[in-house]
Design a protein around this motif. Structure first.
Motif, short mmCIF file in Angstrom:
data_model
loop_
_atom_site.label_atom_id
_atom_site.label_comp_id
_atom_site.label_asym_id
_atom_site.label_seq_id
_atom_site.Cartn_x
_atom_site.Cartn_y
_atom_site.Cartn_z
N UNK A 176 1.02 -1.15 0.11
CA UNK A 176 0.16 0.41 0.39
C UNK A 176 1.17 1.03 0.09
N UNK A 177 0.97 2.37 -0.55
CA UNK A 177 1.00 3.57 -0.47
C UNK A 177 1.12 4.35 0.84
N UNK A 178 2.23 4.82 1.61
CA UNK A 178 2.42 5.30 2.20
C UNK A 178 3.25 4.81 3.30
N UNK A 179 3.16 5.30 4.80
CA UNK A 179 3.70 4.73 5.99
C UNK A 179 3.42 5.33 7.32
N UNK A 180 2.47 4.94 7.45
CA UNK A 180 2.04 5.81 8.55
C UNK A 180 1.99 4.43 10.26
N UNK A 181 3.13 4.60 10.53
CA UNK A 181 3.17 4.42 11.44
C UNK A 181 2.46 4.78 12.99
N UNK A 182 2.65 6.14 13.29
CA UNK A 182 1.62 6.76 13.78
C UNK A 182 0.35 5.90 14.92
N UNK A 218 3.33 10.89 18.91
CA UNK A 218 4.54 9.96 20.28
C UNK A 218 3.39 10.36 22.17
N UNK A 219 3.82 11.49 21.81
CA UNK A 219 2.95 11.46 23.40
C UNK A 219 1.59 11.18 23.55
N UNK A 220 1.08 10.47 22.53
CA UNK A 220 0.16 9.85 23.11
C UNK A 220 -0.16 8.32 23.08
N UNK A 221 1.36 7.82 21.85
CA UNK A 221 1.84 6.40 22.37
C UNK A 221 2.18 6.18 23.62
#
Length: 338
Positions: A176-182, A218-221
């Motif tokens: 799939x296009x894109x990589x939104x790891x967050x 990042x803070x939410x993670x």
């Protein structure tokens, strides 16, 4: 107490219970039984005949009641049983970006992008995960995939067939296009919302990196990992000829800079984090084996017991009652014949 014995019966077709009053019919006297004689007081009482007659009526009543209950399909409803085993609750977060279609080849070789290649990163990871799930029958797995957005393939399940089907589905289409790891990590954390803490919890990230996470995410993670007490294991499918994440040299390639930034962020998480850098199929298998050894702690979980159907037992009781009626009928006919 045996699990489930304290549960009430339920009926899959309760409308059939409206037929229960029919069981009163055998208790009514038939017209041919009401014969008038001048005097029978001088005859001795036929106790055996009375009990035979009562037994016949009882068999008829039981036959009707058992048949009606069988039509109502009685059973014990589905219930949950508390179990204690060894394992973990594992969310597999699988990278489905285009870069996972590249081959994992030896140093100096040029990687290709072929869907049917056994060396494709996606296929190597799927085989290792499939073997991992097969060896972990006590674990509960959930599978998520992510590209530009995450999507859940399977919810938490202890069914090996369900999980294996999800892993197979991870290799059906192209990347799939894109990589939104967050967003992928937030979706993985949300899998634990509303679940009671029962033991070891792990997010198993399978990715080749190349993703950025903004500071708010990042803070939410961090908050989510702390709240749900989730460990993070990252199987990092390293690109060919790239240095290790903990290399003292400052990264120069753009993709490697992103991967190093992810690694350094993961090291700041308030829960356990471990990375497994793999650049060959054997390295991926060794990483999965190490995770298997580490995640073998006591785990409390609920096992769902399916509904138990008692319909065959009531049909059997009805058949026995009908057989008794046939015997009673044959005995009565012979008595009258004499």
């Amino acid at each position: 107490m045996i699990d489930g014995l304290n549960l009430p019966l339920d009926f899959a077709a309760p409308w059939a219970l409206l037929l229960l009053p029919l069981a009163w019919l055998p208790m009514l006297r038939r017209r041919r039984e009401e014969l008038t004689f001048s005097s029978l007081s001088w005859l001795p009482q036929d106790r055996l005949g009375i009990w035979i007659e009562r037994a016949g009526r009882a068999a008829a009543v039981i036959a009707i009641i058992a048949t009606v209950l069988a039509l109502a399909r009685p059973g014990r409803p589905e219930w949950e049983v508390d179990r204690i085993g060894r394992g973990a609750e594992i969310v597999v977060l699988f990278d489905s970006s285009l870069s996972m279609d590249n081959e994992m080849v030896a140093r100096g070789a040029h990687p290709k992008r072929r869907r049917d290649s056994p060396l494709r990163k996606r296929n190597i990871a799927r085989r290792a995960l499939s073997a991992f799930v097969e060896r972990r029958p006590a674990d509960r797995f959930s599978l998520l995939m992510f590209g530009a957005a995450p999507f859940r393939v399977t919810p938490f399940s202890q069914s090996p067939e369900v999980i294996q089907a999800g892993i197979t589905a991870a290799g059906i289409s192209n990347g799939l296009p894109g990589t939104d790891l967050g967003r992928g990590l937030m979706a993985a954390i949300e899998q634990f919302n509303g679940r009671a803490y029962t033991g070891s919890r792990v997010i198993l990230l399978v990715s080749d990196g190349a993703a950025e996470i903004d500071e708010i995410t990042r803070q939410n993670i961090r908050n989510g990992m702390r709240q749900h007490r989730i460990a993070l294991n990252w199987i990092y499918l390293r690109s060919v000829n790239w240095p290790r994440l903990d290399s003292e040299k400052e990264p120069e390639a753009v993709g490697l800079i992103t991967d190093v930034a992810m690694h350094r962020f993961f090291k700041t998480l308030p829960t356990t984090y471990k990375v497994y850098e793999a650049e060959s199929p054997d390295a991926v298998s060794k990483a999965v084996a190490d995770i298997e050894r580490a995640q073998n702690l006591p785990l409390e979980y609920k096992e769902r017991i399916p509904r138990r159907d008692f319909t065959p037992y009531f049909y059997f009781a009805a058949i026995l009652a009908c057989l008794l009626l046939l015997v009673h009928r044959a005995t009565t006919v012979r008595s009258f014949a004499r």
